[in-house]
Design an enzyme around this catalytic site. Structure first.
Site, PDB file in Angstrom:
ATOM      1  N   CYS A 139      10.921   7.015 -17.053  1.00 22.62           N
ATOM      2  CA  CYS A 139      10.898   5.617 -17.504  1.00 22.62           C
ATOM      3  C   CYS A 139      11.732   4.711 -16.591  1.00 22.62           C
ATOM      4  O   CYS A 139      11.244   3.676 -16.116  1.00 22.62           O
ATOM      5  CB  CYS A 139      11.396   5.531 -18.941  1.00 22.62           C
ATOM      6  SG  CYS A 139      12.880   6.520 -19.250  1.00 22.62           S
ATOM      7  N   HIS A 161      16.385   0.852 -22.459  1.00 24.78           N
ATOM      8  CA  HIS A 161      17.364   0.832 -21.373  1.00 24.78           C
ATOM      9  C   HIS A 161      17.452  -0.610 -20.858  1.00 24.78           C
ATOM     10  O   HIS A 161      16.590  -1.431 -21.130  1.00 24.78           O
ATOM     11  CB  HIS A 161      16.911   1.664 -20.176  1.00 24.78           C
ATOM     12  CG  HIS A 161      16.519   3.073 -20.448  1.00 24.78           C
ATOM     13  ND1 HIS A 161      17.402   4.032 -20.874  1.00 24.78           N
ATOM     14  CD2 HIS A 161      15.328   3.716 -20.299  1.00 24.78           C
ATOM     15  CE1 HIS A 161      16.777   5.200 -20.969  1.00 24.78           C
ATOM     16  NE2 HIS A 161      15.514   5.033 -20.645  1.00 24.78           N
TER      17      HIS A 161
END
Ligand code: NAD
Length: 343
Positions: free
Chosen positions: A140, A220
């Site tokens: 990711c 994130h």
């Protein structure tokens, strides 16, 4: 051509890729594997997916009211390609089986780059995956870094990248991970592994990354500093990022002031599981210093960002679409990926 796809590991990533496959006219979801007969397995079964499992788990599934279509080995026999979304490290163990069965396979970012022929990020190296047998869709964080770096590289040239990655401590369903109350350098000794991972896709980039794990589960966040080959304005960068697929600029004036706002937006626009496939960039964070030094901040929805790249990787590996941007377009239309908001 319709490619027969199976998903080995119907977890966080696997269930999302399964949903995406169902939306592709050139792909057929043959089945998914589960190792536990939990609520996810039951929901998938009731949705009509064919469920496969390990030989010693068949009885447990039948007792839970889930009629199993066969074993994982049998599932692989009926596939042209396996999307391996098993936990980190399991893919490496499964590769031998995929090899023996003569199928193609896509691995996820938890596996090592050395396992495959190509580490893949659609905007950067679609061509490299054409016709390949074993491909890894990078993690990711690496996917987000690659999308941004390749967009900038293609338009302005990139001298060097320095990034700080604020990592989510756990996915929302993970109850045994943390921290609950701490910020944890990851690792203390710099750099983090993300820079070298980006280089598996963009070998010539000068990149150094650091990372901190934070007590959050939704997304994130990256703080990126890029030295460009030439002087640019904020508007130059805005227009390049606006024109790049899978990157979306969201403005503070519309309330985008945190990862919580990104997630709330995804809920409000009706995204299943609040999935954000795009890299949502804080528009006002785009700043130029000394003519060619760019700063920006963005979020990364770890559970969803790699889904479109898995779909493109299938098209490249079967050479259904030789032009990467055509595949990206098809995928993005099928998943409702946005270019601008408000449109
Ligand atoms: P997960 O734990 O949510 O799902 C893994 C699934 O595999 C589970 O359903 C589990 O039951 C199943 N499984 C376990 N053992 C198995 C076996 N022997 N055979 C078949 N299936 C088995 O994991 P995830 O978060 O979806 O991660 C999968 C991969 O994707 C990893 O490589 C990970 O690094 C990568 N990835 C994860 C994220 C994320 O944030 N979750 C983001 C990008 C990439």
């Amino acid at each position: 051509m319709v490619v027969n796809v199976v998903i080995n590991g119907y977890g966080t990533i696997g269930k999302r890729i399964a949903d995406a496959i169902l939306k592709q006219p050139d792909m057929k979801l043959v089945g998914v594997s589960k190792t536990k007969p939990d609520f996810s397995a039951l929901i998938a079964y009731r949705q009509g997916l064919r469920i496969y499992t390990l030989p010693d788990k068949v009885n447990a599934f039948e007792e839970a009211g889930i009629s199993v279509a066969g074993t994982i080995e049998e599932m692989i026999d009926s596939a042209d390609i396996v999307i391996d979304a098993t936990p980190k490290g399991y893919g490496a163990k499964y590769k031998e089986l995929y090899d023996k069965k003569g199928v193609k396979a896509i691995f996820q970012g938890g596996e090592k780059g050395s396992l495959v022929e190509v580490s893949f990020s659609a905007l950067c190296n679609y061509d490299k995956a054409l016709g390949k047998r074993f491909v890894r869709v990078v993690s990711c964080n690496t996917t987000a870094l690659c999308r941004i770096i390749c967009a900038l590289k293609n338009s302005f040239g990139v001298k060097k990248v320095r990034a700080t990655i604020i990592r989510r401590g756990a996915d929302p369903h993970e109850i045994k991970k943390g921290p609950i109350e701490a910020l944890v350098p990851n690792p203390v000794r710099l750099p983090s592994h993300h820079g070298p991972d980006v280089k598996t896709v963009i070998p010539d980039v000068d990149i150094v990354t650091t990372a901190v794990i934070a007590p959050t589960s939704r997304m994130h966040m990256h703080v990126l500093n890029v030295e460009l080959e030439k002087d640019v304005t904020v508007n130059d960068v805005v227009s390049v990022l606006e024109d790049t697929p899978r990157i979306i600029l969201l403005s503070e004036s519309n309330g985008f002031n945190s990862t919580a706002a990104f997630i709330e937006w995804a809920r409000d626009i009706g995204r299943k599981r609040y999935d954000i496939y795009e890299v949502p960039v804080y528009k006002e964070s785009i700043t130029i210093v000394n003519g060619n030094e760019l700063w920006l901040m963005y979020g990364v929805h770890q559970e969803a960002i790699v889904v479109p790249e898995n779909i493109d990787a299938i098209r490249a590996m079967f050479e259904i679409e030789r032009d990467g941007f055509k595949s990206i377009n098809k995928t993005d239309n099928s998943l409702g990926i946005l270019k601008r908001w408000p449109e």
